[in-house]
Design an enzyme around this catalytic site. Structure first.
Site, PDB file in Angstrom:
ATOM      1  N   ASP A 193      41.559  39.111  21.826  1.00 28.03           N
ATOM      2  CA  ASP A 193      42.507  40.165  22.145  1.00 28.03           C
ATOM      3  C   ASP A 193      43.299  39.723  23.370  1.00 28.03           C
ATOM      4  O   ASP A 193      42.716  39.224  24.332  1.00 28.03           O
ATOM      5  CB  ASP A 193      41.765  41.475  22.421  1.00 28.03           C
ATOM      6  CG  ASP A 193      42.702  42.654  22.265  1.00 28.03           C
ATOM      7  OD1 ASP A 193      43.517  42.651  21.320  1.00 28.03           O
ATOM      8  OD2 ASP A 193      42.675  43.555  23.111  1.00 28.03           O
ATOM      9  N   LYS A 226      52.095  24.320  25.192  1.00 26.30           N
ATOM     10  CA  LYS A 226      51.727  25.677  25.609  1.00 26.30           C
ATOM     11  C   LYS A 226      50.221  25.769  25.895  1.00 26.30           C
ATOM     12  O   LYS A 226      49.802  26.441  26.838  1.00 26.30           O
ATOM     13  CB  LYS A 226      52.108  26.652  24.481  1.00 26.30           C
ATOM     14  CG  LYS A 226      51.597  28.052  24.663  1.00 26.30           C
ATOM     15  CD  LYS A 226      51.941  28.930  23.456  1.00 26.30           C
ATOM     16  CE  LYS A 226      51.289  30.292  23.570  1.00 26.30           C
ATOM     17  NZ  LYS A 226      51.510  31.154  22.395  1.00 26.30           N
ATOM     18  N   ARG A 228      45.318  31.715  26.240  1.00 25.75           N
ATOM     19  CA  ARG A 228      44.436  31.404  25.112  1.00 25.75           C
ATOM     20  C   ARG A 228      43.861  29.994  25.257  1.00 25.75           C
ATOM     21  O   ARG A 228      42.704  29.762  24.933  1.00 25.75           O
ATOM     22  CB  ARG A 228      45.219  31.545  23.794  1.00 25.75           C
ATOM     23  CG  ARG A 228      44.341  31.460  22.543  1.00 25.75           C
ATOM     24  CD  ARG A 228      45.075  31.957  21.314  1.00 25.75           C
ATOM     25  NE  ARG A 228      45.511  33.326  21.470  1.00 25.75           N
ATOM     26  CZ  ARG A 228      46.783  33.677  21.749  1.00 25.75           C
ATOM     27  NH1 ARG A 228      47.738  32.766  21.860  1.00 25.75           N
ATOM     28  NH2 ARG A 228      47.099  34.945  21.916  1.00 25.75           N
TER      29      ARG A 228
HETATM   30  P1  IMP Z   1      46.821  41.107  20.200  1.00 24.71           P
HETATM   31  O1  IMP Z   1      46.571  42.580  20.372  1.00 24.71           O
HETATM   32  O2  IMP Z   1      45.783  40.255  20.820  1.00 24.71           O
HETATM   33  O3  IMP Z   1      47.108  40.699  18.789  1.00 24.71           O
HETATM   34  O4  IMP Z   1      48.137  40.691  20.993  1.00 24.71           O
HETATM   35  C1  IMP Z   1      48.938  41.573  21.672  1.00 24.71           C
HETATM   36  C2  IMP Z   1      50.377  41.152  21.587  1.00 24.71           C
HETATM   37  O5  IMP Z   1      50.613  40.254  22.660  1.00 24.71           O
HETATM   38  C3  IMP Z   1      50.768  40.438  20.316  1.00 24.71           C
HETATM   39  O6  IMP Z   1      51.342  41.310  19.400  1.00 24.71           O
HETATM   40  C4  IMP Z   1      51.788  39.442  20.773  1.00 24.71           C
HETATM   41  O7  IMP Z   1      53.050  40.016  20.614  1.00 24.71           O
HETATM   42  C5  IMP Z   1      51.484  39.258  22.238  1.00 24.71           C
HETATM   43  N1  IMP Z   1      50.858  37.962  22.468  1.00 24.71           N
HETATM   44  C6  IMP Z   1      49.536  37.674  22.593  1.00 24.71           C
HETATM   45  N2  IMP Z   1      49.353  36.376  22.816  1.00 24.71           N
HETATM   46  C7  IMP Z   1      50.579  35.828  22.812  1.00 24.71           C
HETATM   47  C8  IMP Z   1      51.036  34.486  22.977  1.00 24.71           C
HETATM   48  O8  IMP Z   1      50.294  33.515  23.147  1.00 24.71           O
HETATM   49  N3  IMP Z   1      52.369  34.327  22.914  1.00 24.71           N
HETATM   50  C9  IMP Z   1      53.231  35.358  22.708  1.00 24.71           C
HETATM   51  N4  IMP Z   1      52.862  36.606  22.554  1.00 24.71           N
HETATM   52  C10 IMP Z   1      51.535  36.838  22.599  1.00 24.71           C
END
Ligand code: IMP
Length: 182
Positions: A64, A160, A166
């Site tokens: 997350d 990246k 991450r």
């Molecule tokens: P999630 O809830 O972990 O899926 O991520 C939350 C939101 O953060 C996602 O919808 C992405 O838009 C954004 N996000 C998370 N990690 C990244 C990344 O590495 N690059 C760009 N956007 C990210």
């Protein structure tokens, strides 16, 4: 060894797979799971891992992540996915129009369900760009990690991983898997 990664986001899967390939075969489990609205990513990830624990073969993990913008008191944080879907990068840049303090942190929490639950956390401090630059996915084109010479995640390509939230949480997971199997 084999480890399952539960995500419906193919971009995340590809990033994690390439980083773990030295130590594990990462199997993609492309299913949706509920995400509670909680104050921290740790709580969200823990709830999701517990919900999946009797549905997916162990060891499995999920991740997350969220973008915490200082001038917006940490918004969107745990609500990043909803905010990306609704206002997107343009909306964030609009909220930041005329704001000179552009510090932000991307954070990633991996919840691994092995015999027990383990959390691995990674952060990437940086700044919100003034305009959209580069490709990638999600907030990649508007986030400039510290140390990248001003390049956004979107402009860094696979580099990246060196700077990203991450990349850092996956390296913690990788160390755990190496120790576990030795
Ligand atoms: P999630 O809830 O972990 O899926 O991520 C939350 C939101 O953060 C996602 O919808 C992405 O838009 C954004 N996000 C998370 N990690 C990244 C990344 O590495 N690059 C760009 N956007 C990210």
């Amino acid at each position: 060894m084999k480890v399952r990664f539960v995500t419906s986001n193919e971009h995340k899967f590809q990033e994690v797979k390439r980083m773990l390939s030295r130590v594990a075969e990462v199997i993609w489990v492309n299913i949706e799971y509920p995400e509670v609205q909680a104050a921290s990513l740790e709580e969200v990830a823990t709830f999701s891992a517990r919900w999946l624990e009797d549905k997916v073969e162990r060891p499995f993990f999920l991740e997350d992540s969220g973008l915490f913008i200082e001038a917006l008191n940490g918004f969107p944080g745990p609500f990043s996915s909803y905010v990306f879907r609704t206002i997107g990068n343009e909306g964030i840049l609009k909220l930041m129009q005329g704001v000179s303090h552009r510090r932000a942190t991307f954070k990633s929490v991996i919840a691994l369900m092995d015999r027990e639950l383990h959390l691995f956390v990674g952060s990437s401090p940086g700044e919100i760009a003034e305009e959209i630059r580069g490709g990638g996915w999600g907030f990649d084109p508007i986030f400039i990690p510290d140390g990248s010479n001003g390049l956004t995640f979107g402009e860094l390509g696979e580099r990246k991983d060196e700077f990203s939230h991450r990349g850092r949480s996956v390296r913690e997971l990788l160390n755990y898997l190496v120790r576990r199997n030795s």
